[in-house]
Scaffold this motif. Structure first.
Motif, PDB file in Angstrom:
ATOM      1  N   VAL A 241      31.283  40.802  51.707  1.00 48.06           N
ATOM      2  CA  VAL A 241      30.431  41.933  52.060  1.00 48.06           C
ATOM      3  C   VAL A 241      31.337  43.012  52.628  1.00 48.06           C
ATOM      4  O   VAL A 241      31.815  42.901  53.771  1.00 48.06           O
ATOM      5  CB  VAL A 241      29.349  41.531  53.081  1.00 48.06           C
ATOM      6  N   GLY A 242      31.604  44.034  51.843  1.00 50.59           N
ATOM      7  CA  GLY A 242      32.552  45.067  52.242  1.00 50.59           C
ATOM      8  C   GLY A 242      31.868  46.381  52.547  1.00 50.59           C
ATOM      9  O   GLY A 242      31.102  46.890  51.728  1.00 50.59           O
ATOM     10  N   SER A 243      32.138  46.929  53.720  1.00 51.41           N
ATOM     11  CA  SER A 243      31.552  48.198  54.137  1.00 51.41           C
ATOM     12  C   SER A 243      32.614  49.284  54.155  1.00 51.41           C
ATOM     13  O   SER A 243      33.669  49.123  54.780  1.00 51.41           O
ATOM     14  CB  SER A 243      30.939  48.043  55.540  1.00 51.41           C
ATOM     15  N   SER A 244      32.360  50.377  53.460  1.00 51.97           N
ATOM     16  CA  SER A 244      33.264  51.522  53.426  1.00 51.97           C
ATOM     17  C   SER A 244      34.671  51.082  52.993  1.00 51.97           C
ATOM     18  O   SER A 244      34.838  50.544  51.910  1.00 51.97           O
ATOM     19  CB  SER A 244      33.265  52.216  54.793  1.00 51.97           C
ATOM     20  N   MET A 245      35.684  51.240  53.860  1.00 50.49           N
ATOM     21  CA  MET A 245      37.025  50.783  53.505  1.00 50.49           C
ATOM     22  C   MET A 245      37.042  49.298  53.183  1.00 50.49           C
ATOM     23  O   MET A 245      37.846  48.830  52.364  1.00 50.49           O
ATOM     24  CB  MET A 245      38.000  51.079  54.645  1.00 50.49           C
ATOM     25  N   GLY A 246      36.144  48.524  53.825  1.00 54.12           N
ATOM     26  CA  GLY A 246      36.065  47.096  53.538  1.00 54.12           C
ATOM     27  C   GLY A 246      35.726  46.811  52.093  1.00 54.12           C
ATOM     28  O   GLY A 246      36.068  45.740  51.581  1.00 54.12           O
ATOM     29  N   GLY A 247      35.056  47.742  51.419  1.00 47.76           N
ATOM     30  CA  GLY A 247      34.803  47.572  49.994  1.00 47.76           C
ATOM     31  C   GLY A 247      36.090  47.598  49.197  1.00 47.76           C
ATOM     32  O   GLY A 247      36.265  46.824  48.238  1.00 47.76           O
ATOM     33  N   TRP A 248      36.999  48.473  49.569  1.00 46.89           N
ATOM     34  CA  TRP A 248      38.314  48.543  48.923  1.00 46.89           C
ATOM     35  C   TRP A 248      39.081  47.247  49.168  1.00 46.89           C
ATOM     36  O   TRP A 248      39.621  46.639  48.235  1.00 46.89           O
ATOM     37  CB  TRP A 248      39.068  49.743  49.483  1.00 46.89           C
ATOM     38  N   ILE A 249      39.091  46.794  50.417  1.00 49.70           N
ATOM     39  CA  ILE A 249      39.809  45.564  50.737  1.00 49.70           C
ATOM     40  C   ILE A 249      39.185  44.371  50.020  1.00 49.70           C
ATOM     41  O   ILE A 249      39.892  43.471  49.552  1.00 49.70           O
ATOM     42  CB  ILE A 249      39.849  45.367  52.263  1.00 49.70           C
ATOM     43  N   ALA A 250      37.845  44.357  49.890  1.00 49.35           N
ATOM     44  CA  ALA A 250      37.182  43.269  49.170  1.00 49.35           C
ATOM     45  C   ALA A 250      37.628  43.226  47.712  1.00 49.35           C
ATOM     46  O   ALA A 250      37.902  42.147  47.161  1.00 49.35           O
ATOM     47  CB  ALA A 250      35.670  43.441  49.250  1.00 49.35           C
ATOM     48  N   LEU A 251      37.719  44.380  47.078  1.00 52.60           N
ATOM     49  CA  LEU A 251      38.153  44.425  45.676  1.00 52.60           C
ATOM     50  C   LEU A 251      39.593  43.944  45.546  1.00 52.60           C
ATOM     51  O   LEU A 251      39.933  43.217  44.592  1.00 52.60           O
ATOM     52  CB  LEU A 251      38.003  45.842  45.126  1.00 52.60           C
ATOM     53  N   ARG A 252      40.449  44.329  46.489  1.00 50.07           N
ATOM     54  CA  ARG A 252      41.840  43.873  46.439  1.00 50.07           C
ATOM     55  C   ARG A 252      41.933  42.379  46.736  1.00 50.07           C
ATOM     56  O   ARG A 252      42.740  41.669  46.145  1.00 50.07           O
ATOM     57  CB  ARG A 252      42.675  44.676  47.447  1.00 50.07           C
ATOM     58  N   ALA A 253      41.090  41.886  47.648  1.00 49.48           N
ATOM     59  CA  ALA A 253      41.100  40.456  47.962  1.00 49.48           C
ATOM     60  C   ALA A 253      40.689  39.641  46.742  1.00 49.48           C
ATOM     61  O   ALA A 253      41.294  38.596  46.444  1.00 49.48           O
ATOM     62  CB  ALA A 253      40.170  40.168  49.138  1.00 49.48           C
ATOM     63  N   ILE A 254      39.668  40.098  46.027  1.00 48.16           N
ATOM     64  CA  ILE A 254      39.238  39.392  44.820  1.00 48.16           C
ATOM     65  C   ILE A 254      40.355  39.387  43.784  1.00 48.16           C
ATOM     66  O   ILE A 254      40.612  38.367  43.134  1.00 48.16           O
ATOM     67  CB  ILE A 254      37.957  40.034  44.258  1.00 48.16           C
ATOM     68  N   GLU A 255      41.028  40.513  43.641  1.00 52.00           N
ATOM     69  CA  GLU A 255      42.153  40.585  42.705  1.00 52.00           C
ATOM     70  C   GLU A 255      43.209  39.545  43.056  1.00 52.00           C
ATOM     71  O   GLU A 255      43.730  38.839  42.180  1.00 52.00           O
ATOM     72  CB  GLU A 255      42.754  41.988  42.743  1.00 52.00           C
ATOM     73  N   ASP A 256      43.516  39.419  44.345  1.00 50.10           N
ATOM     74  CA  ASP A 256      44.530  38.461  44.781  1.00 50.10           C
ATOM     75  C   ASP A 256      44.048  37.030  44.587  1.00 50.10           C
ATOM     76  O   ASP A 256      44.805  36.161  44.120  1.00 50.10           O
ATOM     77  CB  ASP A 256      44.878  38.702  46.244  1.00 50.10           C
ATOM     78  N   LEU A 257      42.791  36.744  44.933  1.00 51.77           N
ATOM     79  CA  LEU A 257      42.256  35.388  44.778  1.00 51.77           C
ATOM     80  C   LEU A 257      42.209  34.988  43.304  1.00 51.77           C
ATOM     81  O   LEU A 257      42.496  33.831  42.958  1.00 51.77           O
ATOM     82  CB  LEU A 257      40.866  35.302  45.409  1.00 51.77           C
ATOM     83  N   ARG A 258      41.851  35.898  42.440  1.00 57.85           N
ATOM     84  CA  ARG A 258      41.840  35.597  41.003  1.00 57.85           C
ATOM     85  C   ARG A 258      43.249  35.312  40.498  1.00 57.85           C
ATOM     86  O   ARG A 258      43.467  34.426  39.669  1.00 57.85           O
ATOM     87  CB  ARG A 258      41.216  36.758  40.228  1.00 57.85           C
ATOM     88  N   ARG A 259      44.216  36.054  41.024  1.00 56.07           N
ATOM     89  CA  ARG A 259      45.603  35.838  40.619  1.00 56.07           C
ATOM     90  C   ARG A 259      46.089  34.458  41.058  1.00 56.07           C
ATOM     91  O   ARG A 259      46.930  33.847  40.405  1.00 56.07           O
ATOM     92  CB  ARG A 259      46.483  36.932  41.221  1.00 56.07           C
ATOM     93  N   ARG A 260      45.533  33.938  42.158  1.00 54.00           N
ATOM     94  CA  ARG A 260      45.894  32.605  42.644  1.00 54.00           C
ATOM     95  C   ARG A 260      45.111  31.495  41.921  1.00 54.00           C
ATOM     96  O   ARG A 260      45.255  30.324  42.258  1.00 54.00           O
ATOM     97  CB  ARG A 260      45.598  32.497  44.144  1.00 54.00           C
ATOM     98  N   GLY A 261      44.228  31.879  41.001  1.00 52.15           N
ATOM     99  CA  GLY A 261      43.424  30.887  40.314  1.00 52.15           C
ATOM    100  C   GLY A 261      42.221  30.427  41.096  1.00 52.15           C
ATOM    101  O   GLY A 261      41.687  29.336  40.850  1.00 52.15           O
ATOM    102  N   GLN A 262      41.751  31.254  42.059  1.00 51.84           N
ATOM    103  CA  GLN A 262      40.636  30.878  42.920  1.00 51.84           C
ATOM    104  C   GLN A 262      39.381  31.696  42.639  1.00 51.84           C
ATOM    105  O   GLN A 262      38.519  31.857  43.509  1.00 51.84           O
ATOM    106  CB  GLN A 262      41.042  31.036  44.383  1.00 51.84           C
ATOM    107  N   SER A 263      39.237  32.188  41.421  1.00 49.40           N
ATOM    108  CA  SER A 263      38.093  33.040  41.105  1.00 49.40           C
ATOM    109  C   SER A 263      36.770  32.308  41.230  1.00 49.40           C
ATOM    110  O   SER A 263      35.738  32.924  41.537  1.00 49.40           O
ATOM    111  CB  SER A 263      38.236  33.618  39.690  1.00 49.40           C
ATOM    112  N   ALA A 264      36.766  30.988  41.030  1.00 46.17           N
ATOM    113  CA  ALA A 264      35.517  30.223  41.093  1.00 46.17           C
ATOM    114  C   ALA A 264      34.921  30.230  42.500  1.00 46.17           C
ATOM    115  O   ALA A 264      33.726  29.948  42.672  1.00 46.17           O
ATOM    116  CB  ALA A 264      35.757  28.787  40.635  1.00 46.17           C
ATOM    117  N   ARG A 265      35.718  30.541  43.506  1.00 40.85           N
ATOM    118  CA  ARG A 265      35.229  30.547  44.882  1.00 40.85           C
ATOM    119  C   ARG A 265      34.394  31.786  45.184  1.00 40.85           C
ATOM    120  O   ARG A 265      33.662  31.813  46.180  1.00 40.85           O
ATOM    121  CB  ARG A 265      36.407  30.496  45.860  1.00 40.85           C
ATOM    122  N   ILE A 266      34.492  32.809  44.360  1.00 37.12           N
ATOM    123  CA  ILE A 266      33.839  34.084  44.646  1.00 37.12           C
ATOM    124  C   ILE A 266      32.453  34.080  44.014  1.00 37.12           C
ATOM    125  O   ILE A 266      32.297  34.207  42.797  1.00 37.12           O
ATOM    126  CB  ILE A 266      34.677  35.260  44.117  1.00 37.12           C
TER     127      ILE A 266
END
Length: 266
Positions: free
Chosen positions: A110-135
């Protein structure tokens, strides 16, 4: 939240090492059922985990039998570190460390304002680690992806450009508190390296965006632009005609709770 509702565990997490080490304040409400999602709150620029929306999602998590994680970025709220050292990369590192420490099962960011940007980057990083199923889902409130490049740099005055060059920061008044906003050269330069609105964004999960059309800080055109960069995802965009940037009125919080319930229900 009633007096009998579960209470979050309060802790501190050290992120980084040496001179870059800082203690991050975390409030963690564990999920009663590990198969059910944990709501991960990612706050905005200069906001903290005691804000209205952050507290509201924790209360909703407790009522719905979900987990919840709230925390303060370094330089914010009860966390250590200097605010002026903050960058998107630094706050992203802290967000991922909190997720690794506190979330073992599925999560809804749940990302608010700048947190939305960080959420998108976090998902990018988690997917790169092979953890996309957790999202399990992504809820964005007045998201401000790439705000340094999209909203700050194009509006810089000559005075502000000189201040950035000569002293490394500039200040501007804000209606949200007595202290001015501070924007550093490091934040702006690091923001260029973390841009997400440069091509197709793939989250691999349902996305719900709540955006006020009367937002004086993040124009709703940015939310529309973000939707264009999410062509592969199931995206719901709720435009609130009289909504401001905070979206923390009772009616706004009701929309937020409904978005979370819809996300959990699948």
């Amino acid at each position: 939240m009633s007096s009998t509702a579960p209470k979050p565990n309060l802790s501190r997490l050290t992120v980084g090492s040496g001179e870059a080490a800082r203690e991050i304040a975390v409030a963690h409400l564990p999920a009663p059922d590990p198969a059910r999602p944990t709501l991960v709150w990612l706050g905005g620029y200069r906001s903290d985990m005691a804000g209205t929306k952050a507290v509201a999602i924790e209360a909703h998590a407790a009522d719905a039998g979900l987990g919840c994680v709230r925390f303060d970025y370094s330089g914010h709220g009860r966390s250590g570190g200097a605010f002026r050292d903050g960058t998107i990369s630094r706050w992203l590192e802290e967000s991922l460390a909190v997720i690794e420490r506190c979330v073992s099962g599925p999560m809804i960011l749940v990302g608010s304002s700048m947190g939305g940007w960080i959420a998108l980057r976090a998902i990018e990083d988690l997917r790169r680690r092979g953890q996309s199923a957790r999202i399990a889902g992504l809820v964005l409130i007045a998201p401000a992806p790439d705000f340094t490049a999209e909203l700050i740099e194009p509006q810089l005055t000559e005075r502000e450009r000189i201040a950035l060059a000569e002293q490394g920061f500039f200040e501007e008044p804000t209606p949200y508190g007595p202290e001015p906003n501070v924007f550093t050269r490091a934040l702006i330069e690091d923001g260029r390296d973390n841009r997400v609105l440069t091509g197709t964004i793939v989250t691999g999960c349902p996305v719900h965006i709540l955006q006020g059309m009367a937002d004086p800080d993040v124009p709703h055109a940015l939310a529309l632009k973000l939707v264009e960069h999410l062509p592969a995802d199931n995206v719901t965009l709720t435009l609130i005609r009289d909504g401001d940037h905070r979206l923390s009125r009772p009616a706004d919080l009701k929309r937020l709770r409904q978005a979370l319930d819809d996300m959990v229900a699948g």
